[in-house]
Design an enzyme around this catalytic site. Structure first.
Site, PDB file in Angstrom:
ATOM      1  N   ARG A 183       3.959  14.388  -8.840  1.00 15.32           N
ATOM      2  CA  ARG A 183       5.042  15.120  -9.508  1.00 15.32           C
ATOM      3  C   ARG A 183       4.516  16.337 -10.251  1.00 15.32           C
ATOM      4  NH1 ARG A 183       5.639  14.154 -14.831  1.00 15.32           N
ATOM      5  NH2 ARG A 183       7.875  14.532 -14.878  1.00 15.32           N
ATOM      6  N   ASP A 229       7.509  16.767 -20.413  1.00 12.85           N
ATOM      7  CA  ASP A 229       7.361  15.309 -20.320  1.00 12.85           C
ATOM      8  C   ASP A 229       6.832  14.716 -21.604  1.00 12.85           C
ATOM      9  OD1 ASP A 229       8.118  15.143 -17.762  1.00 12.85           O
ATOM     10  OD2 ASP A 229       6.103  15.046 -16.916  1.00 12.85           O
ATOM     11  N   GLU A 276     -10.526 -11.385  -5.372  1.00  8.90           N
ATOM     12  CA  GLU A 276     -11.221 -11.302  -6.665  1.00  8.90           C
ATOM     13  C   GLU A 276     -11.749  -9.900  -6.919  1.00  8.90           C
ATOM     14  OE1 GLU A 276      -9.760 -14.540  -7.044  1.00  8.90           O
ATOM     15  OE2 GLU A 276     -10.959 -13.866  -8.744  1.00  8.90           O
ATOM     16  N   PRO A 336      -8.752  -3.416 -13.274  1.00 12.35           N
ATOM     17  CA  PRO A 336      -8.539  -3.612 -14.710  1.00 12.35           C
ATOM     18  C   PRO A 336      -9.758  -3.188 -15.539  1.00 12.35           C
ATOM     19  CG  PRO A 336      -7.947  -5.594 -13.486  1.00 12.35           C
ATOM     20  CD  PRO A 336      -8.674  -4.683 -12.529  1.00 12.35           C
TER      21      PRO A 336
HETATM   22  N1  LIG Z   1      -4.496  -2.808 -14.417  1.00 16.19           N
HETATM   23  C1  LIG Z   1      -4.763  -2.290 -13.205  1.00 16.19           C
HETATM   24  O1  LIG Z   1      -4.756  -1.070 -13.006  1.00 16.19           O
HETATM   25  C2  LIG Z   1      -5.086  -3.229 -12.094  1.00 16.19           C
HETATM   26  C3  LIG Z   1      -5.753  -2.784 -10.961  1.00 16.19           C
HETATM   27  C4  LIG Z   1      -6.049  -3.678  -9.939  1.00 16.19           C
HETATM   28  C5  LIG Z   1      -5.665  -5.010 -10.107  1.00 16.19           C
HETATM   29  N2  LIG Z   1      -5.917  -5.970  -9.192  1.00 16.19           N
HETATM   30  C6  LIG Z   1      -6.853  -5.778  -8.097  1.00 16.19           C
HETATM   31  C7  LIG Z   1      -6.881  -6.982  -7.225  1.00 16.19           C
HETATM   32  C8  LIG Z   1      -8.300  -7.292  -6.942  1.00 16.19           C
HETATM   33  C9  LIG Z   1      -9.133  -6.263  -7.620  1.00 16.19           C
HETATM   34  O2  LIG Z   1      -9.518  -5.263  -6.717  1.00 16.19           O
HETATM   35  C10 LIG Z   1      -8.253  -5.632  -8.662  1.00 16.19           C
HETATM   36  N3  LIG Z   1      -5.010  -5.412 -11.215  1.00 16.19           N
HETATM   37  C11 LIG Z   1      -4.737  -4.547 -12.192  1.00 16.19           C
END
Ligand SMILES: NC(=O)c1ccc(N[C@@H]2CC[C@@H](O)C2)nc1
Length: 244
Positions: A152, A167, A115, A88
């Site tokens: 793709r 697209d 985590e 994230p």
């Molecule tokens: N929004 C995203 O792309 C995304 C990527 C990974 C994720 N979760 C993993 C689990 C533990 C950590 O590695 C991150 N969540 C959301």
């Protein structure tokens, strides 16, 4: 193009691509998707891949050694591969990024759990991507999303290459509406322009619809799009119509 995935759940990568257009591309040898169990690079009898966080707190952190061994081993087989981390905290994955990645020969995906990764893994990572501002239990689904979006675009995968260019986002705008048979459904007719056979008129109508749809749903995208003079005229007409 080769997609190498490092994950605690390699079996997750068996079915999503079977049967689909990506599955056919794998059968044709255009793309190759290989999931590697992270445990293969964990040492000790219990093959430990995670441990408690320094400084305390809940959950577990993914240990750096197994991941870095995995990266080094895969980079020996694919020296020019880019190493991608799913998280994230990553840069937002977009269609433009997909197009850039589709130029690569091979990609290595790191899928985290718990985590997340020990910070020292990041020195082995080329790019960190997020598929959106939300948290998932693992990086596997984001990796699959990115693999789908990139695969793709590999030449020959889509067959009629045209559909990749048309697209959403490929020209920076959202897609125009699509219609197919029947010509009338529940009293709603297909726009007559699409039945006219006048290809110039159809193309103009589609472009105008893309502009209208983008103006209505994602006006933010309009800042980054190269617009023709005709586009600007259309947009102004759409703006006036929407104001009424
Ligand atoms: N929004 C995203 O792309 C995304 C990527 C990974 C994720 N979760 C993993 C689990 C533990 C950590 O590695 C991150 N969540 C959301």
């Amino acid at each position: 193009m080769k997609f190498e995935v490092v994950t605690l759940f390699p079996e997750m990568f068996d079915s999503p691509f079977a049967g689909s257009i990506i599955g056919k591309a794998v059968a044709k040898g255009l793309v190759q998707i290989t999931a590697h169990p992270l445990r293969d690079w964990a040492e000790g009898r219990h093959q430990v891949t995670d441990d408690t966080p320094y400084g305390g707190g809940d959950g577990m952190v993914m240990k750096p050694e197994p991941l870095c061994r995995a990266i080094q081993s895969l980079k020996q087989q694919h020296p020019r591969a880019r190493v991608l981390m799913m998280s994230p905290q990553g840069q937002r994955f977009t269609q433009q990024r997909a197009a850039q990645l589709a130029e690569e020969e091979s990609l290595i995906f790191l899928c985290g759990r718990y985590e997340g990764f020990d910070e020292r893994v990041r020195s082995y990572v080329d790019e960190e991507y997020s598929i959106g501002d939300f948290v998932l239990t693992g990086g596997e689904l984001p990796a699959m999303v990115i693999i789908d979006a990139v695969a793709r675009l590999v030449p020959g995968v889509l067959g009629s290459q045209g559909s990749a260019e048309a697209d959403s986002f490929s020209d920076g705008l959202l897609e125009h509406p699509h219609y197919t048979r029947p010509a009338e459904f529940e009293g709603r007719k297909v726009p007559e322009v699409l039945l006219s056979g006048d290809h110039a008129r159809i193309a103009a109508w589609r472009r105008s619809q893309q502009l209208l749809r983008t103006l209505q749903r994602r006006p933010d995208l309009l800042e980054h799009v190269s617009l023709t003079e005709q586009d600007r005229v259309e947009l102004e007409q759409h703006r006036q119509m929407l104001r009424q």
